[in-house]
Write an enzyme that holds these catalytic residues in place. Sequence first.
Site, PDB file in Angstrom:
ATOM      1  N   LYS A  61       0.842  -1.207   0.000  1.00 51.30           N
ATOM      2  CA  LYS A  61       0.000   0.000   0.000  1.00 51.30           C
ATOM      3  C   LYS A  61       0.874   1.253   0.000  1.00 51.30           C
ATOM      4  O   LYS A  61       2.083   1.166   0.277  1.00 51.30           O
ATOM      5  CB  LYS A  61      -0.905  -0.021   1.234  1.00 51.30           C
ATOM      6  CG  LYS A  61      -0.143  -0.084   2.552  1.00 51.30           C
ATOM      7  CD  LYS A  61      -1.032  -0.541   3.695  1.00 51.30           C
ATOM      8  CE  LYS A  61      -0.248  -0.503   5.001  1.00 51.30           C
ATOM      9  NZ  LYS A  61      -1.024  -1.029   6.128  1.00 51.30           N
ATOM     10  N   TYR A  81      19.505  28.537   8.140  1.00 53.08           N
ATOM     11  CA  TYR A  81      18.430  29.272   8.828  1.00 53.08           C
ATOM     12  C   TYR A  81      18.625  29.227  10.340  1.00 53.08           C
ATOM     13  O   TYR A  81      18.952  28.174  10.898  1.00 53.08           O
ATOM     14  CB  TYR A  81      17.073  28.659   8.502  1.00 53.08           C
ATOM     15  CG  TYR A  81      16.551  28.984   7.131  1.00 53.08           C
ATOM     16  CD1 TYR A  81      16.298  30.306   6.743  1.00 53.08           C
ATOM     17  CD2 TYR A  81      16.303  27.973   6.214  1.00 53.08           C
ATOM     18  CE1 TYR A  81      15.797  30.598   5.483  1.00 53.08           C
ATOM     19  CE2 TYR A  81      15.807  28.252   4.941  1.00 53.08           C
ATOM     20  CZ  TYR A  81      15.555  29.568   4.589  1.00 53.08           C
ATOM     21  OH  TYR A  81      15.065  29.849   3.347  1.00 53.08           O
TER      22      TYR A  81
HETATM   23  C1  LIG Z   1      -0.220  -1.976   6.736  1.00 56.44           C
HETATM   24  C2  LIG Z   1      -0.757  -3.286   7.161  1.00 56.44           C
HETATM   25  C3  LIG Z   1       0.084  -4.385   7.311  1.00 56.44           C
HETATM   26  C4  LIG Z   1       1.598  -4.263   7.249  1.00 56.44           C
HETATM   27  O1  LIG Z   1       2.039  -3.739   8.504  1.00 56.44           O
HETATM   28  P1  LIG Z   1       3.581  -3.477   8.831  1.00 56.44           P
HETATM   29  O2  LIG Z   1       3.555  -3.019  10.247  1.00 56.44           O
HETATM   30  O3  LIG Z   1       4.049  -2.412   7.902  1.00 56.44           O
HETATM   31  O4  LIG Z   1       4.303  -4.754   8.640  1.00 56.44           O
HETATM   32  C5  LIG Z   1      -0.494  -5.615   7.570  1.00 56.44           C
HETATM   33  N1  LIG Z   1      -1.831  -5.742   7.708  1.00 56.44           N
HETATM   34  C6  LIG Z   1      -2.674  -4.695   7.605  1.00 56.44           C
HETATM   35  C7  LIG Z   1      -4.132  -4.893   7.782  1.00 56.44           C
HETATM   36  C8  LIG Z   1      -2.172  -3.427   7.339  1.00 56.44           C
HETATM   37  O5  LIG Z   1      -2.997  -2.376   7.278  1.00 56.44           O
END
Ligand SMILES: *Cc1c(COP(=O)(O)O)cnc(C)c1O
Length: 344
Positions: free
Chosen positions: A34, A243
């Site tokens: 994602k 800055y």
């Molecule tokens: C994002 C997500 C994962 C992966 O989690 P990580 O902590 O990045 O390994 C797994 N399951 C669900 C439902 C998620 O939303």
Amino acid sequence: MNNLRLTVDRDALVRNWQALDRLSGSARAGAAIKADGYGLGASRSLQALQAAGCQDFFVAHWEEAAGLAGDAGQSSLSVLHGIGPADMELANSLAAVPVLNTADQVARWKALGGGTCHVMFDTGMNRLGLAMADIGNGLLDGLDIDICMSHLASADEDSAQNTLQLARFLDIRQGVKARRYSLANSAGIMLGSDYHFDLTRPGLALYGGVPRADMQPHIETVASLEARLMQLRTVPAGDSIGYGATFVARRDMRVGVVSLGYADGFQRSLSGQGVSLRHGDADLPLLGRISMDLVCIDLGNAPHLAEGDWVTLPLDLLALEAASGIAQYEQLTHLGQRFERVWR
Ligand SMILES: *Cc1c(COP(=O)(O)O)cnc(C)c1O
């Protein structure tokens, strides 16, 4: 971009997945891709991991699934947000599979003709998912469920919440018929075989994140930021840099001005925390505040560098989190749009 690159080491990504797959014991490891593969590139992550044997991929939105439809092939591509009222058309036209989270989502999926789906149960995080009360109340009757899953809230700690969520998930497994069961994210893999079930869903650790100290020996850095030196200058003792004049030179210094700033996700709170860029083995400490498009570095360890040369920040996410307090997840997802993304 000619002066800014985000390089991704494909082999390191694959080795991280293989390590997570091994650590998952008899379960298979999938991959959360994602948010454009946590900022590194969803399509190329999918292709690399698919070639390595990964078969289950997770995105949050249908639009993300649409962008990956051409890559997914025989792999399973799942949409974690399920089907909202605005998703019917895409859900109907894509081969991706929804993770159903509510009774309304179940009804929408049935209205589209049903077919294989996944379901998410909430076991205590109070985020997405069906309630424990939905076990055996008929809501899921007639569904063809591939993966029945839940998500851990505190797997990065040795928390009593993990045990509680596991106990609830075991009850769900008793009461919900599915082909596969899945609970663990990256951190959850380290909680042991009780948490592995049939499929694990790592995200962060694939990309070089280390959510728990015990995972560190298994995970490699995957990505690096590379930027060119735009200018070199000698700053005389007593002059300040950047800055707010937060850094004052105590001696004459050779300083490089690098085309990397907080607009690129090199967040301002990394200023003054002992972070360094690199050139080969040379350590090039940041000087003063990170600005929007630029940052200054000490070239004392690499006096031969010239305008146009590249310097690097390996995304050692754990070390950067320790220095800045910026969560490893955010370091990745805040990376800007100006990088040329180069896979090696
Ligand atoms: C994002 C997500 C994962 C992966 O989690 P990580 O902590 O990045 O390994 C797994 N399951 C669900 C439902 C998620 O939303």
